[in-house]
Design a protein around this motif. Structure first.
Motif, PDB file in Angstrom:
ATOM      1  N   ALA A  79       0.860  -1.187   0.000  1.00 44.55           N
ATOM      2  CA  ALA A  79       0.000   0.000   0.000  1.00 44.55           C
ATOM      3  C   ALA A  79       0.891   1.230   0.000  1.00 44.55           C
ATOM      4  N   PHE A  80       0.376   2.324  -0.563  1.00 43.58           N
ATOM      5  CA  PHE A  80       1.152   3.548  -0.652  1.00 43.58           C
ATOM      6  C   PHE A  80       0.192   4.710  -0.795  1.00 43.58           C
ATOM      7  N   ASP A  81       0.686   5.893  -0.451  1.00 47.20           N
ATOM      8  CA  ASP A  81      -0.089   7.115  -0.588  1.00 47.20           C
ATOM      9  C   ASP A  81       0.203   7.746  -1.941  1.00 47.20           C
ATOM     10  N   GLY A  82      -0.742   8.553  -2.418  1.00 48.72           N
ATOM     11  CA  GLY A  82      -0.533   9.260  -3.670  1.00 48.72           C
ATOM     12  C   GLY A  82      -1.412   8.712  -4.769  1.00 48.72           C
ATOM     13  N   GLY A  83      -1.482   9.464  -5.880  1.00 47.84           N
ATOM     14  CA  GLY A  83      -2.344   9.084  -6.983  1.00 47.84           C
ATOM     15  C   GLY A  83      -1.726   8.084  -7.926  1.00 47.84           C
ATOM     16  N   GLY A  84      -0.444   7.821  -7.839  1.00 46.07           N
ATOM     17  CA  GLY A  84       0.205   6.884  -8.734  1.00 46.07           C
ATOM     18  C   GLY A  84       1.208   6.030  -7.995  1.00 46.07           C
ATOM     19  N   LEU A  85       1.757   5.042  -8.706  1.00 47.93           N
ATOM     20  CA  LEU A  85       2.780   4.197  -8.106  1.00 47.93           C
ATOM     21  C   LEU A  85       4.054   5.013  -7.877  1.00 47.93           C
ATOM     22  N   PRO A  86       4.739   4.820  -6.762  1.00 49.22           N
ATOM     23  CA  PRO A  86       6.031   5.487  -6.569  1.00 49.22           C
ATOM     24  C   PRO A  86       7.036   4.978  -7.596  1.00 49.22           C
ATOM     25  N   PRO A  87       8.087   5.730  -7.866  1.00 48.85           N
ATOM     26  CA  PRO A  87       9.134   5.230  -8.763  1.00 48.85           C
ATOM     27  C   PRO A  87       9.721   3.932  -8.227  1.00 48.85           C
ATOM     28  N   ASP A  88      10.087   3.055  -9.134  1.00 50.38           N
ATOM     29  CA  ASP A  88      10.600   1.752  -8.722  1.00 50.38           C
ATOM     30  C   ASP A  88      11.900   1.881  -7.937  1.00 50.38           C
ATOM     31  N   ASP A  89      12.647   2.991  -8.152  1.00 48.31           N
ATOM     32  CA  ASP A  89      13.912   3.154  -7.457  1.00 48.31           C
ATOM     33  C   ASP A  89      13.808   4.056  -6.233  1.00 48.31           C
ATOM     34  N   GLY A  91      16.556  14.593  -5.659  1.00 55.90           N
ATOM     35  CA  GLY A  91      16.290  15.713  -4.786  1.00 55.90           C
ATOM     36  C   GLY A  91      14.854  15.839  -4.367  1.00 55.90           C
ATOM     37  N   SER A  92      13.981  14.985  -4.855  1.00 58.17           N
ATOM     38  CA  SER A  92      12.574  15.067  -4.474  1.00 58.17           C
ATOM     39  C   SER A  92      12.391  14.456  -3.107  1.00 58.17           C
ATOM     40  N   SER A  93      11.594  15.086  -2.298  1.00 54.64           N
ATOM     41  CA  SER A  93      11.341  14.568  -0.956  1.00 54.64           C
ATOM     42  C   SER A  93      10.139  13.674  -0.910  1.00 54.64           C
ATOM     43  N   ASP A  94       9.394  13.624  -1.992  1.00 50.62           N
ATOM     44  CA  ASP A  94       8.204  12.786  -2.030  1.00 50.62           C
ATOM     45  C   ASP A  94       8.336  11.838  -3.194  1.00 50.62           C
ATOM     46  N   GLY A  95       8.313  10.532  -2.911  1.00 51.67           N
ATOM     47  CA  GLY A  95       8.520   9.570  -3.973  1.00 51.67           C
ATOM     48  C   GLY A  95       7.297   9.270  -4.789  1.00 51.67           C
ATOM     49  N   THR A  96       6.113   9.715  -4.351  1.00 44.70           N
ATOM     50  CA  THR A  96       4.908   9.379  -5.099  1.00 44.70           C
ATOM     51  C   THR A  96       4.759  10.273  -6.306  1.00 44.70           C
TER      52      THR A  96
END
Length: 472
Positions: free
Chosen positions: A283-293, A324-329
């Protein structure tokens, strides 16, 4: 008096205009918020299609009565444990009969339309069908369905009710609706911005909830077996190898507890695979899948917690493909995980085994030519200055040689006065290299971190003489 009345009326007019504009803006915002972006046609279990590829009276597939399960989030990966269901009756979809039908020369036009909908040729149909696996939907699932009309496959967004029998591919994606043989593709839209249209034949079914519908995304790896749940006996799990129809099934107890592994520091792709191997869902937050890395920072529940088969583990991620992004979603569906280039590992030049190589499409990844590779000791091709001079006397070369102003790099040799450097060693009187060793001899000692901002022309100041002798 007349002027006062004019001002009063003008004020009322301005207020009235502002009120009208405000109402218009609110109305447009409400329309944009309520307007559906994707119209979806409801397809109920057991209801024959009006435009099928295959005659449903022939018994190609058989739906079941299944109560839709609640999923955490609208997007699910194809290898999510318990995403699909199974049954003790392995003949929920007759793959052999579908293959015979599509390879029959009498059905060549249907076969061509069927293959075009899945972006393949008719010669590839038999091998493709051999890699598909029959399952039952446990969730109301969004797909891109296809009707057969005027000898063509006509696509439309559809919501398939839980209990419909389908075939899934090696990525866990819906591929074929079993009862009619209609090809399926993934739903490419926002699961929260849909408008489901029910009709007289496909009435709104019991247990339908718009917030519980799911769309399937490819698994981050090639799926070898699917972990199913028996729709008749939920305590019975089924391990079904991909490309089989049930004859090689093995069973397990879904009530068995399994511990959440320690996932901190792993990538999202690695964490999802480890959870799937444990029989736990992601499970994860956000509208899309987080990046695989993207790197996993925490899990909820934490490592060591024991859960039942198919229960969800919430992952918190940071970083990812965008450095540099603090949010992976992300709001866009990632593509499949293996398509990410070498994003794991701090600075190694050896590509990871899960990526295609270091020459991926992203040029900002941590390759050998990325930013920061021109540290001290590395030769920067952008510094064409001569190698002669006293570079050994410079303590540390700044990391930003490209910021030196080129017009004044050759003037200090003739303008540097000899009196300030009489007490300094001879090497301080020679001009430093134009760009590889910027102005270390003429920079004031109190500000040692900004030599690049004071070009060598500042050596003409008399106050720099004693400073140069002390630094030497």
């Amino acid at each position: 008096m007349a002027f006062h009345v004019f001002v009063h009326r003008s004020g009322k007019s301005v207020i009235r205009r502002i009120a009208v504009l405000l109402a218009l803006v609110l109305a447009l915002g409400a329309c944009d918020r309520d307007a559906p972006l994707f119209v979806v046609k409801a397809v109920a279990a057991g209801v024959p299609s009006l435009a099928p590829f295959f005659d449903e009276n022939q018994g190609l597939g058989r739906d079941a009565q299944v109560t839709a399960q609640t999923a955490h989030g609208g997007l699910q990966q194809g290898d999510t444990p318990g995403l699909y269901g199974g049954s003790k009756q392995p003949t929920i979809c007759d793959v052999g009969r579908l293959k015979e039908f599509l390879t029959d020369p009498a059905n060549d036009r249907k076969a061509q339309a069927w293959a075009a909908a899945l972006s393949m040729t008719t010669d590839e149909i038999p091998a493709y069908l051999d890699r598909l696996t029959p399952v039952l939907l446990r969730h109301d699932t969004l797909v891109l369905n296809h009707d057969y009309k005027k000898e063509k496959a006509v696509p439309f967004n559809a919501l398939l009710q839980a209990g419909i029998a389908i075939l899934v591919d090696e990525g866990g994606l819906p591929a074929v609706k079993c009862s009619c043989g209609n090809p399926l593709r993934p739903f490419d839209g926002d699961t929260t911005r849909i408008k489901v249209e029910f009709d007289d034949r496909n009435e709104e079914w019991k247990g339908y909830e718009k917030a519980s519908v799911v769309a399937v995304r490819p698994a981050p790896r090639k799926v070898e077996r699917l972990a199913l749940v028996d729709v008749d006996e939920p305590d019975r799990g089924i391990n079904r190898p991909v490309g089989t129809t049930g004859e090689r099934d093995t069973t397990f107890d879904t009530r068995e507890r399994r511990a959440v592994p320690d996932l901190a520091g792993a990538t999202f792709g690695q964490a999802s695979r480890r959870l799937a191997d444990k029989g736990l869902a992601v499970a994860f937050d956000g509208g899309g899948l987080p990046p695989d890395d993207a790197r996993v920072t925490a899990s909820d529940p934490p490592a060591g917690t024991e859960l039942r088969f198919g229960e969800y583990v919430m992952l918190s991620v940071a970083g990812g493909t965008s450095e540099g992004s603090s949010d992976g979603t992300t709001t866009t569906p990632p593509g499949p995980g293996p398509s990410s280039p070498t994003t794991q590992g701090p600075s190694s030049s050896t590509p990871s085994t899960s990526g295609p190589g270091s020459s991926g499409p992203g040029s900002s990844g941590p390759g050998s030519s990325g930013p920061g590779s021109s540290g001290p000791g590395s030769s920067d091709p952008s510094t064409p200055g001569p190698t002669s001079g006293p570079p050994s006397s410079t303590p540390a070369s700044p990391v930003a040689p490209s910021s030196d102003p080129p017009p004044s790099t050759k003037t200090p040799t003739s303008s540097s006065p000899p009196p300030p450097v009489t007490s300094a060693p001879p090497e301080t009187t020679s001009a430093p290299p134009p760009s590889s060793a910027p102005v270390t001899s003429s920079a004031p000692p109190p500000v040692t971190t900004v030599p690049a901002t004071t070009p060598p022309a500042t050596g003409t100041s008399p106050a720099d003489g004693p400073a140069a002798s002390t630094s030497a």
